[in-house]
Design a protein around this motif. Structure first.
Motif, PDB file in Angstrom:
ATOM      1  N   ARG A  54       0.844  -1.209   0.000  1.00 22.60           N
ATOM      2  CA  ARG A  54       0.000   0.000   0.000  1.00 22.60           C
ATOM      3  C   ARG A  54       0.873   1.250   0.000  1.00 22.60           C
ATOM      4  O   ARG A  54       0.621   2.198  -0.732  1.00 22.60           O
ATOM      5  N   ALA A  55       1.925   1.250   0.832  1.00 21.29           N
ATOM      6  CA  ALA A  55       2.828   2.402   0.913  1.00 21.29           C
ATOM      7  C   ALA A  55       3.532   2.636  -0.416  1.00 21.29           C
ATOM      8  O   ALA A  55       3.654   3.781  -0.876  1.00 21.29           O
ATOM      9  N   LEU A  56       3.987   1.574  -1.048  1.00 20.37           N
ATOM     10  CA  LEU A  56       4.658   1.710  -2.340  1.00 20.37           C
ATOM     11  C   LEU A  56       3.683   2.160  -3.427  1.00 20.37           C
ATOM     12  O   LEU A  56       4.031   2.979  -4.275  1.00 20.37           O
ATOM     13  N   GLY A  57       2.463   1.644  -3.386  1.00 16.15           N
ATOM     14  CA  GLY A  57       1.438   2.083  -4.335  1.00 16.15           C
ATOM     15  C   GLY A  57       1.105   3.554  -4.153  1.00 16.15           C
ATOM     16  O   GLY A  57       0.948   4.294  -5.136  1.00 16.15           O
ATOM     17  N   PHE A  58       1.018   3.987  -2.893  1.00 16.96           N
ATOM     18  CA  PHE A  58       0.754   5.395  -2.618  1.00 16.96           C
ATOM     19  C   PHE A  58       1.892   6.265  -3.155  1.00 16.96           C
ATOM     20  O   PHE A  58       1.652   7.322  -3.744  1.00 16.96           O
ATOM     21  N   THR A  59       3.121   5.806  -2.980  1.00  8.21           N
ATOM     22  CA  THR A  59       4.269   6.568  -3.474  1.00  8.21           C
ATOM     23  C   THR A  59       4.233   6.668  -4.990  1.00  8.21           C
ATOM     24  O   THR A  59       4.512   7.729  -5.561  1.00  8.21           O
ATOM     25  N   GLN A  60       3.850   5.589  -5.667  1.00  9.87           N
ATOM     26  CA  GLN A  60       3.727   5.642  -7.122  1.00  9.87           C
ATOM     27  C   GLN A  60       2.611   6.593  -7.543  1.00  9.87           C
ATOM     28  O   GLN A  60       2.758   7.338  -8.523  1.00  9.87           O
ATOM     29  N   PHE A  61       1.513   6.588  -6.806  1.00 13.95           N
ATOM     30  CA  PHE A  61       0.407   7.502  -7.081  1.00 13.95           C
ATOM     31  C   PHE A  61       0.869   8.954  -6.922  1.00 13.95           C
ATOM     32  O   PHE A  61       0.604   9.805  -7.773  1.00 13.95           O
ATOM     33  N   MET A  62       1.594   9.239  -5.848  1.00 15.33           N
ATOM     34  CA  MET A  62       2.102  10.592  -5.623  1.00 15.33           C
ATOM     35  C   MET A  62       3.109  10.978  -6.703  1.00 15.33           C
ATOM     36  O   MET A  62       3.176  12.143  -7.109  1.00 15.33           O
ATOM     37  N   SER A  63       3.867  10.012  -7.195  1.00 15.44           N
ATOM     38  CA  SER A  63       4.799  10.287  -8.293  1.00 15.44           C
ATOM     39  C   SER A  63       4.052  10.694  -9.550  1.00 15.44           C
ATOM     40  O   SER A  63       4.464  11.615 -10.259  1.00 15.44           O
ATOM     41  N   PHE A  66       2.912  14.183  -9.023  1.00 16.33           N
ATOM     42  CA  PHE A  66       4.052  15.087  -9.173  1.00 16.33           C
ATOM     43  C   PHE A  66       4.345  15.357 -10.650  1.00 16.33           C
ATOM     44  O   PHE A  66       4.614  16.484 -11.045  1.00 16.33           O
ATOM     45  N   LEU A  67       4.284  14.308 -11.467  1.00 13.46           N
ATOM     46  CA  LEU A  67       4.581  14.467 -12.890  1.00 13.46           C
ATOM     47  C   LEU A  67       3.490  15.206 -13.654  1.00 13.46           C
ATOM     48  O   LEU A  67       3.768  15.899 -14.629  1.00 13.46           O
ATOM     49  N   SER A  68       2.243  15.069 -13.222  1.00 14.70           N
ATOM     50  CA  SER A  68       1.149  15.647 -14.008  1.00 14.70           C
ATOM     51  C   SER A  68       0.618  16.965 -13.459  1.00 14.70           C
ATOM     52  O   SER A  68       0.060  17.757 -14.206  1.00 14.70           O
ATOM     53  N   LEU A  69       0.780  17.218 -12.180  1.00 17.24           N
ATOM     54  CA  LEU A  69       0.197  18.415 -11.574  1.00 17.24           C
ATOM     55  C   LEU A  69       1.188  19.569 -11.642  1.00 17.24           C
ATOM     56  O   LEU A  69       2.240  19.536 -11.017  1.00 17.24           O
ATOM     57  N   LEU A  70       0.869  20.565 -12.429  1.00 18.55           N
ATOM     58  CA  LEU A  70       1.726  21.732 -12.583  1.00 18.55           C
ATOM     59  C   LEU A  70       1.059  22.947 -11.944  1.00 18.55           C
ATOM     60  O   LEU A  70      -0.154  23.122 -12.038  1.00 18.55           O
ATOM     61  N   LEU A  78       4.995  27.572 -15.603  1.00 18.49           N
ATOM     62  CA  LEU A  78       4.511  26.410 -14.869  1.00 18.49           C
ATOM     63  C   LEU A  78       5.660  25.726 -14.143  1.00 18.49           C
ATOM     64  O   LEU A  78       6.784  25.675 -14.644  1.00 18.49           O
ATOM     65  N   THR A  79       5.367  25.169 -12.982  1.00 19.25           N
ATOM     66  CA  THR A  79       6.367  24.454 -12.193  1.00 19.25           C
ATOM     67  C   THR A  79       5.712  23.260 -11.514  1.00 19.25           C
ATOM     68  O   THR A  79       4.503  23.220 -11.358  1.00 19.25           O
ATOM     69  N   ARG A  80       6.510  22.315 -11.120  1.00 20.00           N
ATOM     70  CA  ARG A  80       6.013  21.149 -10.389  1.00 20.00           C
ATOM     71  C   ARG A  80       5.947  21.472  -8.900  1.00 20.00           C
ATOM     72  O   ARG A  80       6.563  22.419  -8.439  1.00 20.00           O
ATOM     73  N   MET A  81       5.221  20.661  -8.169  1.00 21.28           N
ATOM     74  CA  MET A  81       5.075  20.848  -6.724  1.00 21.28           C
ATOM     75  C   MET A  81       6.314  20.284  -6.036  1.00 21.28           C
ATOM     76  O   MET A  81       6.437  19.078  -5.842  1.00 21.28           O
ATOM     77  N   ASP A  82       7.249  21.154  -5.681  1.00 20.09           N
ATOM     78  CA  ASP A  82       8.503  20.725  -5.077  1.00 20.09           C
ATOM     79  C   ASP A  82       8.298  19.888  -3.822  1.00 20.09           C
ATOM     80  O   ASP A  82       9.041  18.949  -3.565  1.00 20.09           O
ATOM     81  N   LEU A  84       6.077  17.719  -3.103  1.00 21.34           N
ATOM     82  CA  LEU A  84       5.820  16.315  -3.436  1.00 21.34           C
ATOM     83  C   LEU A  84       7.103  15.617  -3.868  1.00 21.34           C
ATOM     84  O   LEU A  84       7.352  14.474  -3.486  1.00 21.34           O
ATOM     85  N   GLY A  85       7.908  16.293  -4.642  1.00 23.64           N
ATOM     86  CA  GLY A  85       9.176  15.701  -5.082  1.00 23.64           C
ATOM     87  C   GLY A  85      10.074  15.368  -3.914  1.00 23.64           C
ATOM     88  O   GLY A  85      10.667  14.285  -3.859  1.00 23.64           O
ATOM     89  N   ARG A  86      10.161  16.288  -2.951  1.00 23.62           N
ATOM     90  CA  ARG A  86      10.996  16.032  -1.767  1.00 23.62           C
ATOM     91  C   ARG A  86      10.449  14.883  -0.935  1.00 23.62           C
ATOM     92  O   ARG A  86      11.199  14.055  -0.423  1.00 23.62           O
ATOM     93  N   ALA A  87       9.118  14.802  -0.796  1.00 23.31           N
ATOM     94  CA  ALA A  87       8.514  13.730  -0.019  1.00 23.31           C
ATOM     95  C   ALA A  87       8.745  12.378  -0.686  1.00 23.31           C
ATOM     96  O   ALA A  87       9.057  11.383  -0.001  1.00 23.31           O
TER      97      ALA A  87
END
Length: 93
Positions: A54-63, A66-70, A78-82, A84-87
């Motif tokens: 579940r934790a790994l799936g959540f991390t992939q979801f957040m990734s 991060f890639l799509s939400l500008l 436009l910029t990415r949410m820093d 999320l990248g750090r987390a």
């Protein structure tokens, strides 16, 4: 937990966060829930097989988010949410 939702969910979050008539406060609600989930990450990664998946799936979801939400900066670029990248990097470490 659903692999196909990780990508589609990321795209959906992108659409909902940019919608003019969409959900006010969606982005801040999403970040609040993500912060809470990331706060439990150490415990989850040391838990049962299901908790780890579940934790790994959540991390992939957040990734995906991060890639799509500008975000639009004041200069209209436009910029990415820093945050999320750090987390995400924190989980990888």
């Amino acid at each position: 937990m659903e692999q196909n939702f990780r990508y589609l969910g990321g795209q959906l979050c992108h659409v909902l966060s940019r919608s003019q008539d969409g959900l006010p406060g969606f982005r801040s609600t999403l970040l609040g829930k993500a912060q809470k989930e990331f706060g439990n990450m150490d415990e989850a990664l040391n838990g049962s097989k299901e908790e780890i998946e579940r934790a790994l799936g959540f991390t992939q979801f957040m990734s995906e988010i991060f890639l799509s939400l500008l975000l639009e900066k004041p200069d209209k670029s436009l910029t990415r949410m820093d945050v999320l990248g750090r987390a995400i990097l924190g989980v990888v470490e």
